[in-house]
Design a protein around this motif. Sequence first.
Motif, PDB file in Angstrom:
ATOM      1  N   MET A   1      -4.054 -54.773   6.627  1.00 37.46           N
ATOM      2  CA  MET A   1      -3.302 -53.867   7.474  1.00 37.46           C
ATOM      3  C   MET A   1      -4.114 -53.558   8.727  1.00 37.46           C
ATOM      4  N   ALA A   9       2.636 -44.317   7.510  1.00 34.05           N
ATOM      5  CA  ALA A   9       2.604 -45.053   6.246  1.00 34.05           C
ATOM      6  C   ALA A   9       3.852 -44.659   5.465  1.00 34.05           C
ATOM      7  N   SER A  37       1.904 -47.353  14.926  1.00 34.74           N
ATOM      8  CA  SER A  37       1.979 -48.463  13.977  1.00 34.74           C
ATOM      9  C   SER A  37       2.768 -48.042  12.750  1.00 34.74           C
ATOM     10  N   TRP A  39       3.428 -48.922   8.784  1.00 38.62           N
ATOM     11  CA  TRP A  39       2.987 -49.626   7.572  1.00 38.62           C
ATOM     12  C   TRP A  39       3.959 -49.311   6.452  1.00 38.62           C
ATOM     13  N   ARG A  80      -4.467 -50.129  -1.222  1.00 35.01           N
ATOM     14  CA  ARG A  80      -3.606 -49.534  -0.188  1.00 35.01           C
ATOM     15  C   ARG A  80      -4.027 -48.101   0.125  1.00 35.01           C
TER      16      ARG A  80
END
Length: 125
Positions: A1, A9, A37, A39, A80
């Motif tokens: 990532m 997230a 971003s 994710w 993660r």
Amino acid sequence: MSGGAGILADVRLNAISRKRGFSKRLLGAALADAGISYWHVPELGNPGWNRAGFSGSSDEVHEARARFTGMIGGETADTRLEEIAAAARVGVVAVMCVEADERNCHRYVVLQELHRRLDLCAALS
């Protein structure tokens, strides 16, 4: 990532929504336009069979949290969680799911684990 200055997230198991703009593709595009971003982290998603417990009594919520805690004990989820924690050490990270109140969501467990990894639990007490 990989990430930038801000990261969202998404810990939904399936990043789909009936609400326009909240599906993985549209949400990711809108966030990218804003310099954030996106994710999608399905490894931290809560399966449907465990969701009802989060809207039940305090005992049911406690049991649902315990079941979910057991689900994220594996290597993939751990990886993660560490990626999210690492990003949070250097920038802003938001954790998203469907439920507005994290106390009634598996996201509460994810956030508690991230707080532990970031040593924020003592700071929040």
